[in-house]
Enzyme design. Structure first.
Site, short mmCIF file in Angstrom:
data_model
loop_
_atom_site.label_atom_id
_atom_site.label_comp_id
_atom_site.label_asym_id
_atom_site.label_seq_id
_atom_site.Cartn_x
_atom_site.Cartn_y
_atom_site.Cartn_z
N ASP A 173 38.77 105.21 27.34
CA ASP A 173 39.67 104.53 26.13
C ASP A 173 39.21 102.84 26.42
O ASP A 173 39.96 102.04 25.79
CB ASP A 173 41.28 104.64 26.47
CG ASP A 173 41.60 106.19 26.64
OD1 ASP A 173 41.16 106.96 25.60
OD2 ASP A 173 42.40 106.55 27.56
N ARG A 174 37.89 102.74 26.76
CA ARG A 174 37.59 101.16 26.71
C ARG A 174 38.18 100.18 27.94
O ARG A 174 38.35 99.26 27.54
CB ARG A 174 37.50 100.65 25.32
CG ARG A 174 36.56 101.43 24.52
CD ARG A 174 36.52 100.96 23.06
NE ARG A 174 35.76 99.50 23.15
CZ ARG A 174 34.32 99.43 23.41
NH1 ARG A 174 33.65 100.60 23.48
NH2 ARG A 174 33.90 98.21 23.52
#
Length: 196
Positions: A173-174
């Protein structure tokens, strides 16, 4: 977050050993970013040829664009990216020329073809045809036939002495990990974490 560390060089050594085991081609490949005195940036891939607590070493033709930029504006940045490990390391700091003894020792360790190529290439200068380059290489090979190839006087190395080293690890999710070491006054390292 990754394990805390107080020595960024030890952490780099650990990551680099893992990269050497995981990367099939050139784990020492790194982007070298330089800039002209008026701030025009330039970047290219070079190979790491030595690292220690003293810094990160690479070699080049001293008549190249990169050498001209480093001599005029002796600061640079490096970026290693190891896709198989989902990691990168960014390094920033001043750059200085390596000693002739270090350059001689490294040059002597290179493959003969690379040694001859260093003499033949007028790096970063215009080239009319590949045939001319190959002809120059053949002429230098003939000149050095039967003997060692000496280091050209226009070929040497540089060392980047880090003031900042950032270790980046990809996360879902970065929400990546970013661990930054900055050299404080007196030479000690300050460690902190950055938002992704």
């Amino acid at each position: 977050m990754s394990q805390s560390a107080t020595d960024p060089f030890a952490l780099f050594d650990s990551w680099y050993r893992e990269a050497e085991a995981a990367e099939t081609v050139n784990p020492g490949a790194m982007t070298l970013a330089t800039a002209t005195p008026d701030g025009r940036p330039s970047a290219r891939m070079v190979l790491l040829k030595g690292h220690s607590a003293g810094g990160f070493d690479f070699y080049t033709n001293l008549n190249s664009d990169k050498a001209g930029e480093l001599d005029a504006n002796p600061r640079a940045a490096l970026c290693f990216y190891w896709k198989s490990l989902a990691r990168q390391v960014r390094v920033e700091g001043p750059v200085s020329r390596l000693s002739d003894d270090l350059a001689d020792a490294y040059f002597a360790s290179r493959a003969r073809g690379s040694q001859v190529g260093a003499w033949a290439s007028e790096q970063s200068r215009p080239l009319q045809s590949r045939d001319i380059l190959e002809q120059r290489a053949a002429e230098y090979e003939a000149n050095f036939a039967g003997g060692d190839v000496p280091r050209p006087p226009f070929w040497s190395g540089y060392r980047l002495v880090p003031e900042r080293i950032e270790f980046w690890t990809e996360r879902p999710d970065r929400l990546h990990d970013r661990q930054l070491f900055e050299r404080a006054s007196g030479g000690a390292w300050r460690e902190r974490w950055l938002n992704p």
